[in-house]
Design a protein around this motif. Structure first.
Motif, PDB file in Angstrom:
ATOM      1  N   ALA A 170      -7.642   4.014  -5.533  1.00 57.46           N
ATOM      2  CA  ALA A 170      -8.686   5.034  -5.437  1.00 57.46           C
ATOM      3  C   ALA A 170      -8.019   6.361  -5.107  1.00 57.46           C
ATOM      4  O   ALA A 170      -7.012   6.399  -4.397  1.00 57.46           O
ATOM      5  N   GLY A 171      -8.595   7.432  -5.640  1.00 54.74           N
ATOM      6  CA  GLY A 171      -7.997   8.730  -5.375  1.00 54.74           C
ATOM      7  C   GLY A 171      -8.762   9.856  -6.023  1.00 54.74           C
ATOM      8  O   GLY A 171      -9.974   9.746  -6.278  1.00 54.74           O
ATOM      9  N   VAL A 172      -8.055  10.932  -6.288  1.00 53.90           N
ATOM     10  CA  VAL A 172      -8.685  12.130  -6.846  1.00 53.90           C
ATOM     11  C   VAL A 172      -7.944  12.578  -8.100  1.00 53.90           C
ATOM     12  O   VAL A 172      -6.752  12.342  -8.255  1.00 53.90           O
ATOM     13  N   ASN A 173      -8.705  13.222  -8.969  1.00 57.90           N
ATOM     14  CA  ASN A 173      -8.137  13.817 -10.177  1.00 57.90           C
ATOM     15  C   ASN A 173      -7.610  15.204  -9.845  1.00 57.90           C
ATOM     16  O   ASN A 173      -8.329  16.049  -9.307  1.00 57.90           O
ATOM     17  N   LEU A 174      -6.322  15.430 -10.120  1.00 56.54           N
ATOM     18  CA  LEU A 174      -5.691  16.715  -9.805  1.00 56.54           C
ATOM     19  C   LEU A 174      -5.881  17.749 -10.905  1.00 56.54           C
ATOM     20  O   LEU A 174      -5.627  18.938 -10.692  1.00 56.54           O
ATOM     21  N   GLY A 175      -6.283  17.306 -12.082  1.00 53.30           N
ATOM     22  CA  GLY A 175      -6.456  18.238 -13.187  1.00 53.30           C
ATOM     23  C   GLY A 175      -6.193  17.569 -14.520  1.00 53.30           C
ATOM     24  O   GLY A 175      -5.765  16.406 -14.592  1.00 53.30           O
ATOM     25  N   ALA A 176      -6.479  18.298 -15.579  1.00 50.99           N
ATOM     26  CA  ALA A 176      -6.267  17.788 -16.936  1.00 50.99           C
ATOM     27  C   ALA A 176      -5.728  18.914 -17.802  1.00 50.99           C
ATOM     28  O   ALA A 176      -5.928  20.100 -17.509  1.00 50.99           O
ATOM     29  N   ASN A 207     -10.437  21.205 -16.084  1.00 49.17           N
ATOM     30  CA  ASN A 207     -10.824  19.851 -15.682  1.00 49.17           C
ATOM     31  C   ASN A 207     -11.465  19.066 -16.822  1.00 49.17           C
ATOM     32  O   ASN A 207     -11.601  17.848 -16.739  1.00 49.17           O
ATOM     33  N   PHE A 208     -11.877  19.751 -17.906  1.00 44.57           N
ATOM     34  CA  PHE A 208     -12.444  19.097 -19.086  1.00 44.57           C
ATOM     35  C   PHE A 208     -13.569  18.123 -18.702  1.00 44.57           C
ATOM     36  O   PHE A 208     -13.766  17.097 -19.356  1.00 44.57           O
ATOM     37  N   ASN A 209     -14.301  18.458 -17.626  1.00 45.57           N
ATOM     38  CA  ASN A 209     -15.407  17.622 -17.145  1.00 45.57           C
ATOM     39  C   ASN A 209     -14.955  16.222 -16.743  1.00 45.57           C
ATOM     40  O   ASN A 209     -15.739  15.260 -16.810  1.00 45.57           O
ATOM     41  N   THR A 210     -13.694  16.101 -16.340  1.00 41.74           N
ATOM     42  CA  THR A 210     -13.221  14.799 -15.874  1.00 41.74           C
ATOM     43  C   THR A 210     -13.794  14.504 -14.487  1.00 41.74           C
ATOM     44  O   THR A 210     -14.121  15.409 -13.721  1.00 41.74           O
ATOM     45  N   ASN A 211     -13.908  13.225 -14.167  1.00 46.13           N
ATOM     46  CA  ASN A 211     -14.429  12.824 -12.869  1.00 46.13           C
ATOM     47  C   ASN A 211     -13.466  13.241 -11.765  1.00 46.13           C
ATOM     48  O   ASN A 211     -12.253  13.048 -11.878  1.00 46.13           O
ATOM     49  N   THR A 212     -14.009  13.778 -10.681  1.00 41.58           N
ATOM     50  CA  THR A 212     -13.175  14.208  -9.559  1.00 41.58           C
ATOM     51  C   THR A 212     -12.559  13.015  -8.847  1.00 41.58           C
ATOM     52  O   THR A 212     -11.386  13.038  -8.482  1.00 41.58           O
ATOM     53  N   PHE A 213     -13.344  11.974  -8.661  1.00 40.38           N
ATOM     54  CA  PHE A 213     -12.858  10.780  -7.966  1.00 40.38           C
ATOM     55  C   PHE A 213     -12.560   9.675  -8.987  1.00 40.38           C
ATOM     56  O   PHE A 213     -13.351   9.439  -9.906  1.00 40.38           O
ATOM     57  N   TYR A 230       0.851  -1.183   0.000  1.00 36.38           N
ATOM     58  CA  TYR A 230       0.000   0.000   0.000  1.00 36.38           C
ATOM     59  C   TYR A 230       0.889   1.236   0.000  1.00 36.38           C
ATOM     60  O   TYR A 230       2.063   1.174   0.362  1.00 36.38           O
ATOM     61  N   GLY A 231       0.318   2.377  -0.399  1.00 32.69           N
ATOM     62  CA  GLY A 231       1.111   3.600  -0.420  1.00 32.69           C
ATOM     63  C   GLY A 231       0.369   4.728  -1.112  1.00 32.69           C
ATOM     64  O   GLY A 231      -0.854   4.843  -1.019  1.00 32.69           O
ATOM     65  N   PHE A 232       1.114   5.534  -1.843  1.00 32.43           N
ATOM     66  CA  PHE A 232       0.506   6.615  -2.621  1.00 32.43           C
ATOM     67  C   PHE A 232       1.271   6.766  -3.931  1.00 32.43           C
ATOM     68  O   PHE A 232       2.472   6.488  -4.001  1.00 32.43           O
ATOM     69  N   SER A 233       0.562   7.189  -4.984  1.00 29.81           N
ATOM     70  CA  SER A 233       1.184   7.323  -6.304  1.00 29.81           C
ATOM     71  C   SER A 233       0.557   8.485  -7.062  1.00 29.81           C
ATOM     72  O   SER A 233      -0.629   8.806  -6.883  1.00 29.81           O
ATOM     73  N   LYS A 289      -2.413  16.153 -27.768  1.00 30.22           N
ATOM     74  CA  LYS A 289      -2.176  15.273 -26.620  1.00 30.22           C
ATOM     75  C   LYS A 289      -3.006  15.737 -25.437  1.00 30.22           C
ATOM     76  O   LYS A 289      -3.021  16.917 -25.096  1.00 30.22           O
ATOM     77  N   PHE A 290      -3.684  14.776 -24.816  1.00 29.38           N
ATOM     78  CA  PHE A 290      -4.519  15.044 -23.651  1.00 29.38           C
ATOM     79  C   PHE A 290      -3.968  14.225 -22.470  1.00 29.38           C
ATOM     80  O   PHE A 290      -3.616  13.057 -22.631  1.00 29.38           O
ATOM     81  N   ARG A 291      -3.895  14.850 -21.259  1.00 26.45           N
ATOM     82  CA  ARG A 291      -3.329  14.152 -20.101  1.00 26.45           C
ATOM     83  C   ARG A 291      -4.133  14.446 -18.841  1.00 26.45           C
ATOM     84  O   ARG A 291      -4.536  15.583 -18.609  1.00 26.45           O
ATOM     85  N   MET A 292      -4.339  13.390 -18.049  1.00 23.51           N
ATOM     86  CA  MET A 292      -5.017  13.510 -16.756  1.00 23.51           C
ATOM     87  C   MET A 292      -4.022  13.147 -15.653  1.00 23.51           C
ATOM     88  O   MET A 292      -3.340  12.116 -15.745  1.00 23.51           O
ATOM     89  N   ASP A 293      -3.981  13.958 -14.606  1.00 23.53           N
ATOM     90  CA  ASP A 293      -3.078  13.721 -13.480  1.00 23.53           C
ATOM     91  C   ASP A 293      -3.901  13.339 -12.254  1.00 23.53           C
ATOM     92  O   ASP A 293      -4.810  14.073 -11.855  1.00 23.53           O
ATOM     93  N   ASN A 294      -3.556  12.193 -11.656  1.00 24.58           N
ATOM     94  CA  ASN A 294      -4.301  11.686 -10.503  1.00 24.58           C
ATOM     95  C   ASN A 294      -3.372  11.433  -9.322  1.00 24.58           C
ATOM     96  O   ASN A 294      -2.214  11.050  -9.504  1.00 24.58           O
ATOM     97  N   LEU A 295      -3.901  11.617  -8.129  1.00 23.20           N
ATOM     98  CA  LEU A 295      -3.234  11.201  -6.900  1.00 23.20           C
ATOM     99  C   LEU A 295      -4.052  10.058  -6.316  1.00 23.20           C
ATOM    100  O   LEU A 295      -5.227  10.240  -5.987  1.00 23.20           O
TER     101      LEU A 295
END
Length: 351
Positions: free
Chosen positions: A275-281, A301-307, A196-199, A233-239
């Motif tokens: 599981a986590g959150v979307n930091l932005g796109a 956010n391009f209407n991306t899901n928050t969770f 377990y951890g964070f990424s 190019k489209f990119r989503m960043d998640n924690l």
């Protein structure tokens, strides 16, 4: 001024008491460890004597020695093991007496020796350690930690079908970087571990056919760009917080005052999810206008899901594994057609 001095005095007193308690706890822990080693010494010598007696009995049955000679050898072996126990316990008792008499002073001397130590994480050394050069290893270290890095290809699934007709298969990529802890589940065996951890996850998509993402009344759709694009190019960043149940064999390393389970040269299978959150796109466009290169960066956010949440698994050996992850959460909210990220690549757990 008097109030400040009063507060400083109280703080110094609390620190002094805490330091003394810490030293006392450290000395007590060392003594308890040495007492445990004494029991192990007796067990080791008794087991060794048992093996020697069995070997002598086998020699007597084969006619290699007579019954009288066998009894003599057993007596000598018993005397040797008894002396070994006496001498080894005397050494440990002397160490205990030294700690009881000069424990705090010895602890202070240890603190003067500071070293940088790098290990594998599976043995008595942590991955990176800065501190006391005389640090004693923990007898049973059930939790280790490591740095995680993953890279590979990214795409989407729509109704179970891969979206390679919409997104470039080789050009769409993902990356993941994070830190993970691994804990042994059972006390006496290491076949099952929890990791377990964070990424931080970075999921990229490169649309084909000169297409770009646009916001159309709350829905994010692909539309053809009016100018020929060199790059889209489209990119989503998640924690995220990943959790995996890791199974596989391990090697037990036993020393006089500690033991470890090592999975370094073993096959590992991890099954779990995140599981986590979307930091932005963000979307990057590159094109040419009147001979001039234009680079356009669009953030939002391009209407991306928050969770975000999904499933993931890896199969590997040593520090490298084949890694796959699948987002159960759709990329965009409110879209009539749900798209979900799917990634395949290599994962490096540097433990």
């Amino acid at each position: 001024m008097k109030l400040s001095m009063y507060v400083i005095t109280i703080v110094m007193w609390v620190l002094a008491v805490s330091y003394g308690q810490a030293q006392e706890t450290e000395v007590k822990g060392k003594i308890e460890l040495l007492e445990a080693v004494k029991e192990k010494v007796v067990t080791e010598e008794k087991e060794a004597l048992k093996v020697e007696v069995e070997n002598i009995n086998a020699m007597m049955e084969n006619g290699a020695v007579t019954s009288a000679e066998a009894e003599n050898r057993k007596q000598l072996a018993a005397e040797k093991r008894a002396l070994n126990i006496e001498n080894r316990l005397a050494i440990i008792d002397n160490k205990i007496a030294l700690l009881e008499r000069n424990g705090e002073e010895l602890a202070e001397e240890d603190e003067d020796r500071v070293v940088l130590q790098i290990g594998t994480g599976d043995d008595d050394k942590s991955l990176i350690y800065i501190g006391n050069g005389n640090r004693k290893p923990k007898y049973d270290k059930r939790t280790t930690s490591d740095f995680v890095l993953a890279v590979g290809f990214n795409n989407v699934l729509v109704d179970g079908e891969l979206g390679d007709d919409v997104y470039k298969l080789g050009g769409s990529r993902f990356a993941e970087i994070g830190w993970a802890w691994k804990t042994r589940v059972f006390k006496e065996t290491n076949w099952l571990r929890v990791k377990y951890g964070f990424s931080f996850q970075f999921n990229g998509l490169k649309p084909k056919n000169n297409m770009v993402f646009v916001d159309d009344d709350g829905m994010t759709l692909l539309e053809e760009y009016p100018i020929d694009l060199e790059k889209s190019k489209f990119r989503m960043d998640n924690l995220v917080i990943p959790v995996h149940f890791e199974i596989g064999p391990s090697k037990k390393i036993e020393k006089d005052d500690y033991f470890r389970y090592s999975t370094h040269n073993q096959i590992k299978l991890g099954l779990g999810g995140f599981a986590g959150v979307n930091l932005g796109a963000r979307q990057k466009l590159k094109y040419e206008v009147d001979g001039q290169d234009i680079k356009e960066k669009q953030k939002g956010n391009f209407n991306t899901n928050t969770f975000v949440y999904g499933l993931s698994a890896y199969l590997g050996w040593r520090d490298t594994a084949v890694y796959v992850k699948y987002d159960l959460s759709p990329i965009f909210e409110n879209n009539s057609v749900e798209q979900r990220n799917i990634s395949l690549g290599l994962r490096f757990d540097m433990d």
